[in-house]
Design a protein around this motif. Structure first.
Motif, PDB file in Angstrom:
ATOM      1  N   PHE A   1      -3.777   1.371  -7.359  1.00  0.00           N
ATOM      2  CA  PHE A   1      -2.580   0.529  -7.301  1.00  0.00           C
ATOM      3  C   PHE A   1      -2.904  -0.947  -7.050  1.00  0.00           C
ATOM      4  O   PHE A   1      -2.006  -1.734  -6.786  1.00  0.00           O
ATOM      5  CB  PHE A   1      -1.639   1.054  -6.213  1.00  0.00           C
ATOM      6  CG  PHE A   1      -1.284   2.505  -6.390  1.00  0.00           C
ATOM      7  CD1 PHE A   1      -0.440   2.897  -7.412  1.00  0.00           C
ATOM      8  CD2 PHE A   1      -1.810   3.481  -5.555  1.00  0.00           C
ATOM      9  CE1 PHE A   1      -0.119   4.233  -7.597  1.00  0.00           C
ATOM     10  CE2 PHE A   1      -1.494   4.820  -5.731  1.00  0.00           C
ATOM     11  CZ  PHE A   1      -0.651   5.199  -6.756  1.00  0.00           C
TER      12      PHE A   1
ATOM     13  N   CYS B   1       0.855  -1.191   0.000  1.00  0.00           N
ATOM     14  CA  CYS B   1       0.000   0.000   0.000  1.00  0.00           C
ATOM     15  C   CYS B   1       0.891   1.240   0.000  1.00  0.00           C
ATOM     16  O   CYS B   1       1.884   1.300   0.713  1.00  0.00           O
ATOM     17  CB  CYS B   1      -0.893   0.006   1.222  1.00  0.00           C
ATOM     18  SG  CYS B   1      -1.819   1.534   1.414  1.00  0.00           S
ATOM     19  N   ASN B   2       0.521   2.215  -0.828  1.00  0.00           N
ATOM     20  CA  ASN B   2       1.334   3.424  -0.936  1.00  0.00           C
ATOM     21  C   ASN B   2       0.936   4.492   0.082  1.00  0.00           C
ATOM     22  O   ASN B   2       1.544   5.546   0.140  1.00  0.00           O
ATOM     23  CB  ASN B   2       1.224   4.002  -2.340  1.00  0.00           C
ATOM     24  CG  ASN B   2       2.030   3.190  -3.325  1.00  0.00           C
ATOM     25  OD1 ASN B   2       3.093   2.684  -2.982  1.00  0.00           O
ATOM     26  ND2 ASN B   2       1.522   3.044  -4.529  1.00  0.00           N
TER      27      ASN B   2
ATOM     28  N   CYS C   1      -8.907   1.619  -5.566  1.00  0.00           N
ATOM     29  CA  CYS C   1      -7.462   1.791  -5.394  1.00  0.00           C
ATOM     30  C   CYS C   1      -6.758   1.673  -6.740  1.00  0.00           C
ATOM     31  O   CYS C   1      -6.799   0.620  -7.375  1.00  0.00           O
ATOM     32  CB  CYS C   1      -6.902   0.746  -4.438  1.00  0.00           C
ATOM     33  SG  CYS C   1      -5.093   0.775  -4.406  1.00  0.00           S
TER      34      CYS C   1
ATOM     35  N   CYS D   1      -1.706   6.630   0.370  1.00  0.00           N
ATOM     36  CA  CYS D   1      -1.986   7.875  -0.361  1.00  0.00           C
ATOM     37  C   CYS D   1      -2.357   9.016   0.579  1.00  0.00           C
ATOM     38  O   CYS D   1      -2.863   8.801   1.672  1.00  0.00           O
ATOM     39  CB  CYS D   1      -3.146   7.660  -1.318  1.00  0.00           C
ATOM     40  SG  CYS D   1      -2.937   6.249  -2.402  1.00  0.00           S
TER      41      CYS D   1
ATOM     42  N   CYS E   1      -9.304   4.392  -1.582  1.00  0.00           N
ATOM     43  CA  CYS E   1     -10.002   3.371  -0.808  1.00  0.00           C
ATOM     44  C   CYS E   1     -10.852   4.048   0.251  1.00  0.00           C
ATOM     45  O   CYS E   1     -12.016   3.706   0.461  1.00  0.00           O
ATOM     46  CB  CYS E   1      -8.994   2.431  -0.163  1.00  0.00           C
ATOM     47  SG  CYS E   1      -7.738   3.278   0.804  1.00  0.00           S
TER      48      CYS E   1
HETATM   49  S1  SF4 Z   1      -5.803   3.846  -2.440  1.00  0.00           S
HETATM   50 FE1  SF4 Z   1      -4.607   1.937  -2.469  1.00  0.00          FE
HETATM   51  S2  SF4 Z   1      -2.468   2.571  -2.273  1.00  0.00           S
HETATM   52 FE2  SF4 Z   1      -3.747   4.329  -1.673  1.00  0.00          FE
HETATM   53  S3  SF4 Z   1      -3.974   4.142   0.532  1.00  0.00           S
HETATM   54 FE3  SF4 Z   1      -5.712   3.077  -0.339  1.00  0.00          FE
HETATM   55  S4  SF4 Z   1      -5.069   0.949  -0.525  1.00  0.00           S
HETATM   56 FE4  SF4 Z   1      -3.208   2.165  -0.203  1.00  0.00          FE
END
Ligand code: SF4
Ligand code: SF4
Lengths: 421, 310
Positions: B160, B116-117, B158, B119, B124
């Protein structure tokens, strides 16, 4: 053209009283005035029921498996494709086809087009059952189905599009239930209660329009969460909600045509005088509405391609598929609708309606599955997932038929004077 | 009688609509303002330093009490693995994976760590309709399994492909993803397990702002070694995990189509029309109704003249 002659078969339980003036009992009402034996025999005689039985015989164990061993037991349990057929077909496909209730409610109650009255109840029922089964599909798909009401009562994420969908579908289900209740009241000999609903009809209708506009649009907007995953031709963050909303208009209308065609053909005995007489005209009326909304839809689709400047995509394989979907699913039925309306023929209109319904489902499946993850790989759903989806549709069909057989949906209930008082 | 009552009903629904609008507006305004996390931690991943030893995977597995994998973490054959022709991805048994890439014109492979980055404006989080996600001031995006309904919209949202679902469980399914070791480490200011385990200093833990500066400096000092981009500085609104690479990012599995706007922006269009529909529709359609039915109902109105005949 089918003839609308007067070889009216005796309508079983079409009113509160038997010929001799006594009231039908509840059991007789449920069994359509047949004995249990007769009823069972006619069930077995119908080949459709055998198909349904086969569907359920495999489908119910699968359902059991899903609830005992998790979603992964009946689907691929893919993390790349979190939404499969249950939502792609059951939610995104069923909901636009169930816009009929709102559309015809608006036509009749709001615009005062009383001439559409004979088909209004069918449209309302189609809407109610469609939404109800969309929720059933959702309940099969949700990881924790017992928490269905959480977004309403426990924890709120009001900036989420799905929050809107949850609230609106829940409210709208109750609106639709209220709209179908009069038929139930007649059936249980309480026609007086209809007054309560009648008083709030207009309010219900307007609430229905608001809720429908928003949640039909919201289903489209849900896909805007994945702008980088869906092929650009199927996603337009600006116009997605309008695409879904407008296509729900012709989807809903086409579904009423399909449903009324089937009923008129295979349940002719159940159709009332008004329904039989006016059906052809009404079908043409609905077709007109559908073709107008299709033109609008095509225009906005074009605008979306132009706005995002996606012309060069049209020359790729995906572009070909896109044109195929639009051509077969929208343009073709649109011409058939227009032709039918111009010539006053219901034949092409009915064919067009069938195509439109398939086209809508095709579009929703494309958006949610086929063109989703277009840069990764294609996922063919597990056979169990497909079977379960079809079996649930079979259940929808059975309930639909069960209700139309009994409640005064396509015929007028003969209220006995003694009860109406 | 009939029309009167229904008009009152309409008025009522109009009011409810207006109230609902206020509610929606207040709430959404709050979540729409782009948040800044001045204290956000982050990790700078330098692909040029990673040797693909998978120590981080092992450390994560131990820290999060995840099931033991079939093949040991020292096994390099997993790099050839891949379902559907894809590289390995996170799933319910692993919150992070390292993948091998062989970019053209390079005499050695590159390795990319996926997790997980975290964000800044997590998709999410904004897509979840029960608010199961929280972005903590420390920068972690954490998740509450007790209110999650299992709709999996967060997985759709998400960009990613990070959140994964425990499909194998009927009674206790949940979303599983890297939580930056929030409960056990980050909360106490400690670096996550994977960073601690990295023998190559490929992972650097620190405040996000500092890491960006460090990343820039590395690019400046060793320009021939890096492409001039820190992946994650702006992608999807900016992420807490940042990446440096020696080859264009798309050659090592990064999605470079992800725009700089947070995902939330792409649904704003629709969310914006909601208050409008709620307030304008009731009046509009009541108006239509009155116009369409005035003849039959005999509503008197001097302003609009409707011919009697039809
Ligand atoms: S959108 Fe994906 S990468 Fe960004 S916080 Fe949520 S789970 Fe992590
Ligand atoms: S699966 Fe759970 S965490 Fe993800 S969006 Fe749905 S409710 Fe929220």
């Amino acid at each position: 053209m089918r003839t609308l002659t007067s070889d009216i078969v005796s309508l079983p339980v079409a009113g509160s009283q038997k010929k001799d003036g006594t009231l039908w009992t509840l059991k007789q009402r449920l069994f359509l005035g047949l004995t249990t034996r007769q009823y069972g025999q006619q069930l077995c005689r119908n080949p459709v029921n055998w198909v349904l039985a086969l569907l359920f015989a495999v489908g119910f164990p699968l359902l059991f498996q899903r609830y005992m061993y998790g979603l992964g037991a009946v689907t691929h349990g893919s993390n790349d494709y979190p939404w499969g057929l249950f939502l792609g077909f059951g939610l995104f496909g069923m909901v636009p086809l169930s816009a009929s209730g709102c559309l015809l409610g608006t036509t009749v109650s709001l615009f005062g087009r009383e001439d559409f009255h004979p088909i209004e109840r069918l449209a309302l029922l189609n809407g109610l059952l469609g939404y109800f089964f969309a929720v059933i599909y959702l309940e099969v798909d949700l990881g924790m189905p017992w928490r269905l009401a959480y977004p309403m009562f426990v924890s709120f994420g009001p900036a989420a599009v799905l929050f809107l969908v949850a609230w609106h579908v829940a409210t709208y289900l109750s609106v639709q239930l209220a709209e179908v209740l009069p038929a139930v009241f007649e059936w249980i000999d309480r026609p007086g209660w209809k007054m309560y609903i009648k008083r709030i009809t207009l309010g219900l209708t307007i609430a229905g329009i608001i809720l429908s506009t928003l949640h039909q649009g919201a289903l489209g907007a849900l896909f805007c969460y994945a702008p980088s995953k869906i092929h650009p031709l199927w996603i337009s963050t600006e116009f997605q909600w309008i695409h879904f909303l407008v296509s729900a208009i012709f989807g809903g209308l086409a579904m009423v045509i399909v449903s009324s065609t089937l009923i008129n053909r295979y349940m002719y005995w159940r159709c009332g005088e008004a329904f039989r007489k006016s059906l052809d005209n009404l079908t043409l009326g609905l077709a007109k509405g559908a073709s107008y909304s299709m033109i609008t839809y095509l225009a906005i689709k074009l605008v979306a391609v132009a706005h995002d400047n996606e012309w060069e995509y049209l020359l790729t394989g995906w572009g070909f598929y896109y044109c195929l979907e639009i051509g077969l699913g929208v343009v073709l039925p649109m011409f058939l609708f227009a032709k039918g309306v111009r010539d006053g023929k219901t034949g092409p209109v009915r064919i067009a309606a069938f195509i439109t319904v398939v086209g809508i489902i095709w579009n929703r499946l494309n958006t949610s599955l086929v063109c989703f993850n277009y840069q990764l790989y294609q996922d063919i759903p597990h056979w169990k997932e497909i079977w379960l989806t079809v079996a649930l549709y079979g259940l929808y069909f059975s309930v639909y038929r069960f209700v139309v057989y009994r409640l005064p949906i396509v015929f007028d209930w003969d209220e006995s004077p003694s009860v109406a008082k | 009688m009939f029309t009167k009552t229904s008009r009152r009903t309409v008025l009522k629904s109009g009011l409810t609509g207006a109230l609902a609008t206020l509610f929606m507006r207040a709430k959404s305004a709050e979540s729409h303002s782009i948040k800044k996390y001045p204290d956000s931690s982050g990790v700078l991943v330098d692909l040029t330093r990673c040797v693909g030893c998978r120590s981080c995977e092992a450390a994560c597995n131990a820290e999060q009490n995840l099931p033991e994998p079939e093949l040991p973490f020292t096994d390099k054959s997993v790099f050839d693995e891949g379902e559907h022709g894809q590289k390995r991805r996170t799933d319910e048994t692993r919150y992070t994976v390292v993948n091998r890439y062989e970019p053209e014109g390079l005499d050695h492979p590159l390795f990319r760590k996926v997790q997980c980055n975290h964000c800044q404006e997590p998709a999410c989080l904004s897509s979840c309709f029960v608010n199961a996600y929280t972005k903590t001031p420390e920068g972690a995006v954490i998740y509450d399994p007790d209110i999650c309904v299992g709709c999996r919209t967060c997985m759709i949202a998400c960009p990613f492909y990070i959140p994964t679902f425990k499909y194998s469980s009927a009674f206790h399914p949940r979303i599983l993803k890297c939580i930056f070791c929030y409960d056990t480490r980050l909360k106490y200011g400690r670096e996550p397990a994977c960073v601690e385990a990295c023998p190559q200093d490929a992972l650097l833990f620190g405040s996000r702002d500092t890491l960006i500066k460090i990343g820039r400096r590395r690019i400046e000092e060793k320009g021939d070694r890096y492409v001039d981009h820190i992946y994650g500085e702006y992608e999807a609104g900016g992420t807490s995990w940042l990446y440096l690479s020696s080859v264009p990012f798309e050659e090592v599995g990064f999605n470079t189509d992800i725009s700089d706007e947070p995902i939330l922006d792409s649904v704003k269009n629709f969310l914006g029309i909601v208050p409008m529909v709620l307030t304008i529709w009731p009046a509009l359609f009541t108006g239509f109704h009155l116009l369409a039915t005035r003849k039959e109902k005999g509503v008197e109105d001097q302003n609009i003249h409707v011919p009697e005949d039809k």
